[in-house]
Write a protein that holds these residues in place. Sequence first.
Motif, mmCIF file in Angstrom:
data_model
loop_
_atom_site.group_PDB
_atom_site.id
_atom_site.type_symbol
_atom_site.label_atom_id
_atom_site.label_comp_id
_atom_site.label_asym_id
_atom_site.label_seq_id
_atom_site.Cartn_x
_atom_site.Cartn_y
_atom_site.Cartn_z
ATOM 1 N N VAL A 260 5.402 2.798 12.340
ATOM 2 C CA VAL A 260 4.313 3.269 12.460
ATOM 3 C C VAL A 260 3.600 3.156 11.592
ATOM 4 O O VAL A 260 3.843 3.182 9.969
ATOM 5 N N ASP A 261 2.278 3.129 12.066
ATOM 6 C CA ASP A 261 1.118 2.861 10.209
ATOM 7 C C ASP A 261 -0.295 3.588 11.468
ATOM 8 O O ASP A 261 -0.641 3.401 12.638
ATOM 9 N N ALA A 262 -0.779 4.261 10.598
ATOM 10 C CA ALA A 262 -2.365 5.155 10.934
ATOM 11 C C ALA A 262 -3.184 4.227 11.748
ATOM 12 O O ALA A 262 -3.989 4.580 11.968
ATOM 13 N N GLY A 267 -1.922 -2.927 5.547
ATOM 14 C CA GLY A 267 -2.331 -2.148 4.488
ATOM 15 C C GLY A 267 -3.298 -2.338 3.239
ATOM 16 O O GLY A 267 -4.631 -3.208 4.009
ATOM 17 N N GLN A 268 -3.905 -1.883 2.645
ATOM 18 C CA GLN A 268 -4.161 -2.524 1.712
ATOM 19 C C GLN A 268 -4.007 -3.805 1.091
ATOM 20 O O GLN A 268 -5.549 -4.604 1.047
ATOM 21 N N ALA A 269 -3.560 -4.795 1.573
ATOM 22 C CA ALA A 269 -3.412 -6.243 1.043
ATOM 23 C C ALA A 269 -4.699 -6.626 2.413
ATOM 24 O O ALA A 269 -4.662 -7.667 1.703
ATOM 25 N N GLY A 341 1.964 4.427 0.402
ATOM 26 C CA GLY A 341 0.184 3.801 -0.337
ATOM 27 C C GLY A 341 -0.322 4.512 -0.503
ATOM 28 O O GLY A 341 0.109 6.015 -0.903
ATOM 29 N N ALA A 342 -1.842 3.938 -0.964
ATOM 30 C CA ALA A 342 -2.232 4.634 -1.946
ATOM 31 C C ALA A 342 -4.245 4.432 -1.433
ATOM 32 O O ALA A 342 -3.879 2.988 -0.662
ATOM 33 N N THR A 343 -5.075 4.644 -1.763
ATOM 34 C CA THR A 343 -6.628 4.652 -0.680
ATOM 35 C C THR A 343 -7.508 4.799 -2.136
ATOM 36 O O THR A 343 -6.795 5.634 -2.922
ATOM 37 N N ALA A 519 11.113 5.955 -0.695
ATOM 38 C CA ALA A 519 10.087 5.651 -1.442
ATOM 39 C C ALA A 519 9.555 4.399 -1.306
ATOM 40 O O ALA A 519 10.581 4.277 -2.465
ATOM 41 N N ALA A 520 8.696 4.124 -0.784
ATOM 42 C CA ALA A 520 8.210 2.444 -1.502
ATOM 43 C C ALA A 520 7.004 2.408 -1.303
ATOM 44 O O ALA A 520 6.072 1.996 -0.867
ATOM 45 N N GLY A 521 6.838 0.991 -2.281
ATOM 46 C CA GLY A 521 5.527 0.238 -3.350
ATOM 47 C C GLY A 521 4.376 1.732 -3.389
ATOM 48 O O GLY A 521 5.410 2.585 -3.966
HETATM 49 C C1 LIG Z 1 -8.719 -5.711 -2.641
HETATM 50 C C2 LIG Z 1 -7.609 -5.205 -3.119
HETATM 51 C C3 LIG Z 1 -7.130 -6.418 -3.979
HETATM 52 C C4 LIG Z 1 -5.635 -6.840 -4.118
HETATM 53 N N1 LIG Z 1 -4.709 -8.272 -4.883
HETATM 54 C C5 LIG Z 1 -3.694 -8.370 -4.781
HETATM 55 C C6 LIG Z 1 -3.237 -9.228 -5.324
HETATM 56 O O1 LIG Z 1 -3.866 -10.177 -5.290
HETATM 57 N N2 LIG Z 1 -1.950 -9.301 -5.833
HETATM 58 C C7 LIG Z 1 -1.435 -8.253 -5.591
HETATM 59 O O2 LIG Z 1 0.197 -8.241 -6.336
HETATM 60 N N3 LIG Z 1 -2.167 -6.964 -4.919
HETATM 61 C C8 LIG Z 1 -2.610 -6.855 -5.123
HETATM 62 N N4 LIG Z 1 -3.170 -5.264 -4.746
HETATM 63 C C9 LIG Z 1 -2.171 -4.386 -4.195
HETATM 64 C C10 LIG Z 1 -1.132 -4.656 -2.694
HETATM 65 O O3 LIG Z 1 -2.588 -4.274 -2.522
HETATM 66 C C11 LIG Z 1 -0.551 -3.325 -3.288
HETATM 67 O O4 LIG Z 1 -0.305 -2.754 -4.351
HETATM 68 C C12 LIG Z 1 -0.188 -3.162 -1.813
HETATM 69 O O5 LIG Z 1 -0.334 -3.357 -0.873
HETATM 70 C C13 LIG Z 1 1.124 -1.957 -2.035
HETATM 71 O O6 LIG Z 1 1.527 -1.629 -0.776
HETATM 72 P P1 LIG Z 1 2.031 -0.736 -0.080
HETATM 73 O O7 LIG Z 1 3.126 -1.253 1.393
HETATM 74 O O8 LIG Z 1 3.237 -0.175 -1.077
HETATM 75 O O9 LIG Z 1 0.368 0.191 0.760
HETATM 76 P P2 LIG Z 1 -0.331 -0.271 1.322
HETATM 77 O O10 LIG Z 1 -0.811 -1.861 1.541
HETATM 78 O O11 LIG Z 1 -1.613 0.703 1.346
HETATM 79 O O12 LIG Z 1 -0.104 0.195 2.633
HETATM 80 C C14 LIG Z 1 0.413 1.499 2.709
HETATM 81 C C15 LIG Z 1 0.328 1.595 4.679
HETATM 82 O O13 LIG Z 1 1.014 2.614 5.149
HETATM 83 C C16 LIG Z 1 -0.325 3.560 6.098
HETATM 84 N N5 LIG Z 1 0.023 4.986 6.231
HETATM 85 C C17 LIG Z 1 -0.771 5.709 5.131
HETATM 86 N N6 LIG Z 1 -0.691 6.792 5.382
HETATM 87 C C18 LIG Z 1 0.120 7.063 6.797
HETATM 88 C C19 LIG Z 1 0.477 7.686 7.543
HETATM 89 N N7 LIG Z 1 0.654 9.501 7.216
HETATM 90 N N8 LIG Z 1 1.053 7.795 8.895
HETATM 91 C C20 LIG Z 1 1.281 6.340 9.183
HETATM 92 N N9 LIG Z 1 0.695 5.443 8.721
HETATM 93 C C21 LIG Z 1 -0.057 5.704 6.834
HETATM 94 C C22 LIG Z 1 -1.642 2.641 5.643
HETATM 95 O O14 LIG Z 1 -2.442 2.882 6.969
HETATM 96 C C23 LIG Z 1 -1.007 1.596 5.037
HETATM 97 O O15 LIG Z 1 -1.399 0.583 6.689
HETATM 98 C C24 LIG Z 1 -5.039 -5.734 -4.264
HETATM 99 C C25 LIG Z 1 -5.299 -4.591 -3.353
HETATM 100 C C26 LIG Z 1 -6.969 -4.602 -3.030
HETATM 101 C C27 LIG Z 1 -6.871 -3.086 -2.606
#
Ligand SMILES: Cc1cc2nc3c(=O)[nH]c(=O)nc-3n(C[C@H](O)[C@H](O)[C@H](O)COP(=O)(O)OP(=O)(O)OC[C@H]3O[C@@H](n4cnc5c(N)ncnc54)[C@H](O)[C@@H]3O)c2cc1C
Length: 565
Positions: A260-262, A267-269, A341-343, A519-521
């Motif tokens: 499920v994703d909002a 995500g941030q990637a 993730g985080a924002t 919890a992951a990520g």
């Molecule tokens: C500009 C930028 C450049 C980066 N460059 C690199 C890099 O070069 N190399 C590297 O290794 N890392 C990089 N990173 C960091 C990397 O993107 C993050 O560490 C990684 O995306 C974390 O993954 P995640 O799945 O934990 O969270 P996220 O990628 O943040 O994904 C979380 C997801 O959860 C969803 N969500 C949140 N709350 C809810 C909810 N209540 N209900 C449903 N969905 C929800 C969000 O919509 C989002 O899609 C970069 C980040 C940014 C912003």
Amino acid sequence: MTGPVLLAVDDNPDSLRAVESELRERYSRDYTVLAEATADGALERLEQLVAEGSDVALVLAGHRLAGTTGGDLLGRVHQIHPHAKRGLLIDWGGWGDRGTGEAIHDDMAHGRIDYYVLRPSGTPDEVFHSAVSSFLLEWSQSQKTAPHTIYVVGESWSGRAYEIRDALERCAIPHAFCLADSEKGREVLDELDGETPLPLMRLPNGAVLVDPSDAEIAAAAGAAVDPRKSDFDIVIVGSGPAGLSAAVYGASEGFSTLVVDAGGIGGQATSSSLIRNYLGFPRGVSGGRLSEQAYEQAWVLGASFAFMQTAVGLEREDGQLRVTLSEHGAVTARAVILATGATYRRIGVPELEEMNGAGVFYGGPASEAHGLAGLEVYVVGGANSAGQAALHLARFARRVTLVIRGGSLAEGMSHYLARQIEGTRNVDVRLRSEVVGGGGDTWLRHLVLRGDDGVEETVEAEGLFLMIGAQPHSGWLTDEVARDSRGFIVTGSEVADDPRWPLERSPFLLETSMPGVFAAGDVRSGAVKRVASAVGDGSIAIQLVHRLVAEEGLDPDPELVSRGF
Ligand SMILES: Cc1cc2nc3c(=O)[nH]c(=O)nc-3n(C[C@H](O)[C@H](O)[C@H](O)COP(=O)(O)OP(=O)(O)OC[C@H]3O[C@@H](n4cnc5c(N)ncnc54)[C@H](O)[C@@H]3O)c2cc1C
């Protein structure tokens, strides 16, 4: 001329002939293939092409050229044609030659080349063509001319039009925005019958959605919740790298899995234009592309997806975990993986908050960089993501200024990035400074900067990217899920002594204080904020679900139910 230009440059006549003929034979239907024997000739030709208004998609240049190097020539190519892809031609085994190896590292570190390419060795040479077609795919994606592009037409850049393109961006769906009175906007509108309210979305199959809701965008992305099924082995909340990885492992290991994703995928990637440190991608990979491939992989393995659905509640009911969704009631699961993730933190300057989408952007510049060609752009933040954003923007903008509160780049940035920033001609760094104001009419025009001496300065600015620290997406969770002082979710041994942990067994590594919930990520307390770490967490979480199954069974155990599980 037929289509965008592919230019080969080499002062070795045999090599030039071979490259030109390979390009001509494969690509001349859609591209104009040109060849130059000298760097000066190539530069002159590139200037002529600008004057004629012709696009250059790719320049391949020999590593050694009379009086210069291929790297220097390709560095200058970007000043003339900022979007062109640039490959350095080397001979097979060239990477073993010290001079060539160092030139490749140096040219890549300073952004003079996109990658190196082996000179063709006879026909057919699929290694050469695979490199060329990768460049052309990246170029067409950056030009928004890749096939299956969705067009969003709106009357202004901000408002709902911005929200739609933001939603599409978050779903990693190729799309382009055009103003209604632009050439492309008129072309799209002319195809429709009668007056159509704006903003609208034209899909690749010709269908048009007028002011689409998030649910319609999700359906267009192919990920609406299937109302016939609402009970899963695993529900993963968040489809960033951590969630997608958990989906790939969960689905491939036989669990019925819902993600499920909002927003959408990635995500941030998805806001990272080029991830260079993810294993297996030597030339780097855009976050959007990595996410698309991971999504496809998880889908092919059997995972289900629900986009544009925010998880708003998590509780245990009748021995099952129940996740409440914003648009679809609730889904139940035996195990839940929180990968939310985080924002980025907000800047808190009201006049800049109002311009969100109209020159002011939170996060990376993947989709906006293109529109900032030749303009003054500011990036606020001192971490790697801000450094990467500045370098990416520097390929388009006239000048990029990185605004940092700290006293040096090294305080928050990897050494390689700090070096690259220092070596990039049009990137300035402003230390011990912050943005305290700004504004414009319909688009950002200026910023107010304040130094640590309190002196304020108003500067011209048409783009502002804010990358100023992360806030975890954990506010929606029940108190049963323990968090640290900054809101990141605590797991494993750190929750073993928490009074909320209800079981006799110890929590598993990534398990939260709510048994069966992992919890992951980035949302996890202590996580390394990297794609690879998030992907690792996702796969570990699935292994832990296996242990849960082995130790406690997937079917709710009456004894555990009576103890609250
Ligand atoms: C500009 C930028 C450049 C980066 N460059 C690199 C890099 O070069 N190399 C590297 O290794 N890392 C990089 N990173 C960091 C990397 O993107 C993050 O560490 C990684 O995306 C974390 O993954 P995640 O799945 O934990 O969270 P996220 O990628 O943040 O994904 C979380 C997801 O959860 C969803 N969500 C949140 N709350 C809810 C909810 N209540 N209900 C449903 N969905 C929800 C969000 O919509 C989002 O899609 C970069 C980040 C940014 C912003």
